[in-house]
Write a protein that holds these residues in place. Structure first.
Motif, PDB file in Angstrom:
ATOM      1  N   ALA A  19       0.834  -1.204   0.000  1.00 47.92           N
ATOM      2  CA  ALA A  19       0.000   0.000   0.000  1.00 47.92           C
ATOM      3  C   ALA A  19       0.866   1.251   0.000  1.00 47.92           C
ATOM      4  CB  ALA A  19      -0.930  -0.002   1.216  1.00 47.92           C
ATOM      5  N   GLU A  20       1.909   1.254   0.806  1.00 52.24           N
ATOM      6  CA  GLU A  20       2.798   2.423   0.862  1.00 52.24           C
ATOM      7  C   GLU A  20       3.401   2.713  -0.505  1.00 52.24           C
ATOM      8  OE1 GLU A  20       6.920   3.747   3.145  1.00 52.24           O
ATOM      9  OE2 GLU A  20       5.639   2.236   4.064  1.00 52.24           O
ATOM     10  N   GLU A  21       3.904   1.695  -1.142  1.00 52.71           N
ATOM     11  CA  GLU A  21       4.532   1.894  -2.456  1.00 52.71           C
ATOM     12  C   GLU A  21       3.514   2.342  -3.508  1.00 52.71           C
ATOM     13  OE1 GLU A  21       6.662  -0.775  -5.900  1.00 52.71           O
ATOM     14  OE2 GLU A  21       6.976  -1.376  -3.810  1.00 52.71           O
ATOM     15  N   LEU A  22       2.388   1.676  -3.557  1.00 56.43           N
ATOM     16  CA  LEU A  22       1.389   1.998  -4.581  1.00 56.43           C
ATOM     17  C   LEU A  22       0.735   3.354  -4.343  1.00 56.43           C
ATOM     18  CD1 LEU A  22      -0.168  -1.557  -4.966  1.00 56.43           C
ATOM     19  CD2 LEU A  22       1.206  -0.330  -6.675  1.00 56.43           C
ATOM     20  N   PHE A  23       0.405   3.678  -3.099  1.00 60.14           N
ATOM     21  CA  PHE A  23      -0.209   4.978  -2.804  1.00 60.14           C
ATOM     22  C   PHE A  23       0.767   6.104  -3.118  1.00 60.14           C
ATOM     23  CE2 PHE A  23      -3.106   3.108   0.775  1.00 60.14           C
ATOM     24  CZ  PHE A  23      -3.841   2.417  -0.168  1.00 60.14           C
ATOM     25  N   ALA A  24       2.044   5.887  -2.854  1.00 59.01           N
ATOM     26  CA  ALA A  24       3.042   6.926  -3.139  1.00 59.01           C
ATOM     27  C   ALA A  24       3.180   7.155  -4.637  1.00 59.01           C
ATOM     28  CB  ALA A  24       4.390   6.545  -2.536  1.00 59.01           C
ATOM     29  N   HIS A  25       3.131   6.088  -5.417  1.00 61.39           N
ATOM     30  CA  HIS A  25       3.326   6.220  -6.865  1.00 61.39           C
ATOM     31  C   HIS A  25       2.061   6.600  -7.632  1.00 61.39           C
ATOM     32  CE1 HIS A  25       7.058   4.033  -5.936  1.00 61.39           C
ATOM     33  NE2 HIS A  25       7.522   4.772  -6.921  1.00 61.39           N
ATOM     34  N   HIS A  26       0.912   6.105  -7.173  1.00 66.11           N
ATOM     35  CA  HIS A  26      -0.301   6.283  -7.969  1.00 66.11           C
ATOM     36  C   HIS A  26      -1.392   7.091  -7.265  1.00 66.11           C
ATOM     37  CE1 HIS A  26       1.438   3.346 -10.668  1.00 66.11           C
ATOM     38  NE2 HIS A  26       1.597   2.531  -9.650  1.00 66.11           N
ATOM     39  N   GLY A  27      -1.233   7.305  -5.971  1.00 68.09           N
ATOM     40  CA  GLY A  27      -2.270   7.983  -5.199  1.00 68.09           C
ATOM     41  C   GLY A  27      -3.225   6.979  -4.586  1.00 68.09           C
ATOM     42  N   PHE A  28      -3.845   7.381  -3.505  1.00 71.33           N
ATOM     43  CA  PHE A  28      -4.768   6.502  -2.790  1.00 71.33           C
ATOM     44  C   PHE A  28      -5.985   6.165  -3.639  1.00 71.33           C
ATOM     45  CE2 PHE A  28      -8.535   6.166  -0.029  1.00 71.33           C
ATOM     46  CZ  PHE A  28      -8.180   5.052   0.721  1.00 71.33           C
ATOM     47  N   ASP A  29      -6.649   7.175  -4.177  1.00 72.75           N
ATOM     48  CA  ASP A  29      -7.888   6.944  -4.920  1.00 72.75           C
ATOM     49  C   ASP A  29      -7.661   6.151  -6.203  1.00 72.75           C
ATOM     50  OD1 ASP A  29      -9.550   8.220  -3.063  1.00 72.75           O
ATOM     51  OD2 ASP A  29      -9.124  10.190  -3.925  1.00 72.75           O
ATOM     52  N   TYR A  49      -9.449  -8.779   5.740  1.00 70.02           N
ATOM     53  CA  TYR A  49      -9.394  -9.349   7.095  1.00 70.02           C
ATOM     54  C   TYR A  49      -8.551  -8.440   7.997  1.00 70.02           C
ATOM     55  CZ  TYR A  49      -7.985 -12.346  10.951  1.00 70.02           C
ATOM     56  OH  TYR A  49      -7.720 -12.848  12.200  1.00 70.02           O
ATOM     57  N   HIS A  50      -7.438  -7.949   7.460  1.00 68.78           N
ATOM     58  CA  HIS A  50      -6.539  -7.087   8.237  1.00 68.78           C
ATOM     59  C   HIS A  50      -6.989  -5.627   8.247  1.00 68.78           C
ATOM     60  CE1 HIS A  50      -3.423 -10.007   9.169  1.00 68.78           C
ATOM     61  NE2 HIS A  50      -3.594 -10.497   7.953  1.00 68.78           N
ATOM     62  N   PHE A  51      -7.619  -5.178   7.168  1.00 70.58           N
ATOM     63  CA  PHE A  51      -8.038  -3.782   7.023  1.00 70.58           C
ATOM     64  C   PHE A  51      -9.461  -3.779   6.468  1.00 70.58           C
ATOM     65  CE2 PHE A  51      -3.471  -4.091   6.456  1.00 70.58           C
ATOM     66  CZ  PHE A  51      -3.013  -3.218   7.446  1.00 70.58           C
ATOM     67  N   ALA A  52     -10.426  -3.530   7.320  1.00 74.70           N
ATOM     68  CA  ALA A  52     -11.838  -3.657   6.941  1.00 74.70           C
ATOM     69  C   ALA A  52     -12.217  -2.741   5.785  1.00 74.70           C
ATOM     70  CB  ALA A  52     -12.733  -3.380   8.141  1.00 74.70           C
ATOM     71  N   ARG A  53     -11.621  -1.544   5.744  1.00 67.86           N
ATOM     72  CA  ARG A  53     -11.917  -0.591   4.673  1.00 67.86           C
ATOM     73  C   ARG A  53     -10.604  -0.119   4.063  1.00 67.86           C
ATOM     74  NH1 ARG A  53     -14.253   4.192   7.402  1.00 67.86           N
ATOM     75  NH2 ARG A  53     -12.559   3.668   8.803  1.00 67.86           N
ATOM     76  N   LYS A  54     -10.667   0.332   2.854  1.00 66.03           N
ATOM     77  CA  LYS A  54      -9.470   0.820   2.178  1.00 66.03           C
ATOM     78  C   LYS A  54      -8.830   1.979   2.956  1.00 66.03           C
ATOM     79  CE  LYS A  54      -7.959   2.713  -2.271  1.00 66.03           C
ATOM     80  NZ  LYS A  54      -8.424   3.235  -3.564  1.00 66.03           N
ATOM     81  N   ILE A  55      -9.648   2.868   3.506  1.00 74.42           N
ATOM     82  CA  ILE A  55      -9.119   4.010   4.251  1.00 74.42           C
ATOM     83  C   ILE A  55      -8.335   3.538   5.477  1.00 74.42           C
ATOM     84  CG2 ILE A  55     -11.155   4.433   5.700  1.00 74.42           C
ATOM     85  CD1 ILE A  55      -9.040   7.158   4.018  1.00 74.42           C
ATOM     86  N   ASP A 113      -5.864  16.802   1.385  1.00 73.92           N
ATOM     87  CA  ASP A 113      -6.916  17.652   0.826  1.00 73.92           C
ATOM     88  C   ASP A 113      -8.223  16.912   0.566  1.00 73.92           C
ATOM     89  OD1 ASP A 113      -5.458  19.992   0.816  1.00 73.92           O
ATOM     90  OD2 ASP A 113      -4.763  19.748  -1.240  1.00 73.92           O
ATOM     91  N   THR A 114      -8.145  15.628   0.316  1.00 72.11           N
ATOM     92  CA  THR A 114      -9.350  14.905  -0.097  1.00 72.11           C
ATOM     93  C   THR A 114      -9.872  13.900   0.924  1.00 72.11           C
ATOM     94  OG1 THR A 114      -7.938  13.330  -1.274  1.00 72.11           O
ATOM     95  CG2 THR A 114      -8.870  15.148  -2.560  1.00 72.11           C
ATOM     96  N   HIS A 115      -9.116  13.645   1.976  1.00 65.57           N
ATOM     97  CA  HIS A 115      -9.550  12.648   2.953  1.00 65.57           C
ATOM     98  C   HIS A 115      -9.466  13.225   4.365  1.00 65.57           C
ATOM     99  CE1 HIS A 115      -9.743   9.588  -0.112  1.00 65.57           C
ATOM    100  NE2 HIS A 115      -8.570  10.007  -0.543  1.00 65.57           N
ATOM    101  N   PRO A 116     -10.609  13.428   5.016  1.00 67.45           N
ATOM    102  CA  PRO A 116     -10.612  14.038   6.348  1.00 67.45           C
ATOM    103  C   PRO A 116      -9.765  13.278   7.370  1.00 67.45           C
ATOM    104  CG  PRO A 116     -12.860  13.796   5.524  1.00 67.45           C
ATOM    105  CD  PRO A 116     -11.945  13.134   4.538  1.00 67.45           C
ATOM    106  N   GLU A 117      -9.717  11.941   7.249  1.00 65.69           N
ATOM    107  CA  GLU A 117      -8.919  11.146   8.180  1.00 65.69           C
ATOM    108  C   GLU A 117      -7.440  11.530   8.080  1.00 65.69           C
ATOM    109  OE1 GLU A 117     -10.919  10.002   5.820  1.00 65.69           O
ATOM    110  OE2 GLU A 117     -12.293   8.502   6.624  1.00 65.69           O
ATOM    111  N   VAL A 118      -6.992  11.783   6.868  1.00 64.86           N
ATOM    112  CA  VAL A 118      -5.598  12.152   6.633  1.00 64.86           C
ATOM    113  C   VAL A 118      -5.346  13.574   7.120  1.00 64.86           C
ATOM    114  CG1 VAL A 118      -3.803  12.399   4.879  1.00 64.86           C
ATOM    115  CG2 VAL A 118      -5.492  10.568   4.682  1.00 64.86           C
TER     116      VAL A 118
END
Length: 195
Positions: A19-29, A49-55, A113-118
């Motif tokens: 997730a770290e690698e892909l989010f950094a290169h392509h963005g979360f969304d 199972y480990h992460f119930a939601r993508k966020i 800017d796009t995710h309140p959790e962040v």
């Protein structure tokens, strides 16, 4: 038997690595969970199972891989009687602790800017850093300025440190940290405590 499946913690770490690698290169969304699962070499169901939601992947990256805003005690960075030197020491310690998390910081700034959790993670990091810088200033010059002036200087220094960390990562003209620290210290000396 082909081989035992990896332990739950090892699988979870592989998912976070992917997730770290892909989010950094392509963005979360722009990164589907199926792609994270494929990169981590796990079934998509195991990811959920480990992460119930993508966020939850994103917030786990910040919670677990972003170092604390203030990884030291304030007294460890203070140069008694020298606010400017104390501020510079604070930056050096912060920069050293943040090197490990430059990819996570990239994701944090991009997604705030796009995710309140962040955005909440970013605000918490900023607030902790301002509070810590205020304490460093007070310890460096305990008989000095009023609390409002210390807080204003801490806000200015936090903004300068944040700019310097991001400029170092992205390139560009870095702020003259010694000059800014000296200006803030001089400004604190000329501000008068409330009567």
């Amino acid at each position: 038997m082909v081989g035992a499946p990896p332990s739950g913690e090892a699988t979870r770490e592989r998912i976070l690595d992917a997730a770290e690698e892909l989010f950094a290169h392509h963005g979360f969304d722009a990164t589907p969970t199926a792609r994270v699962a494929a990169q981590a070499r796990v079934p998509k169901g195991l990811l959920f199972y480990h992460f119930a939601r993508k966020i939850d992947l994103l917030t786990a990256l910040f919670a677990e891989r972003m170092p604390a805003a203030v990884p030291h005690r304030a007294a460890d960075v203070v140069v008694p009687g020298d606010v400017a030197a104390s501020l510079l020491t604070l930056f050096d310690r912060l920069a050293a602790s943040q090197k490990r998390s430059s990819v996570v910081r990239t994701i944090l700034w991009r997604e705030a800017d796009t995710h309140p959790e962040v955005a909440r993670c970013l605000h918490t990091f900023h607030d902790e850093l301002v509070e810590f810088a205020t304490e460093v200033i007070e310890l460096a010059d305990p008989a000095g300025t009023d609390p409002a002036a210390r807080h204003a200087a801490a806000l200015a220094w936090t903004g300068t440190m944040t700019l310097a960390l991001n400029t170092a990562r992205l390139g560009g003209t870095e702020p003259d940290l010694p000059r800014v620290a000296t200006l803030l210290a001089a400004g604190l000396r000329t501000s008068s405590p409330p009567s």
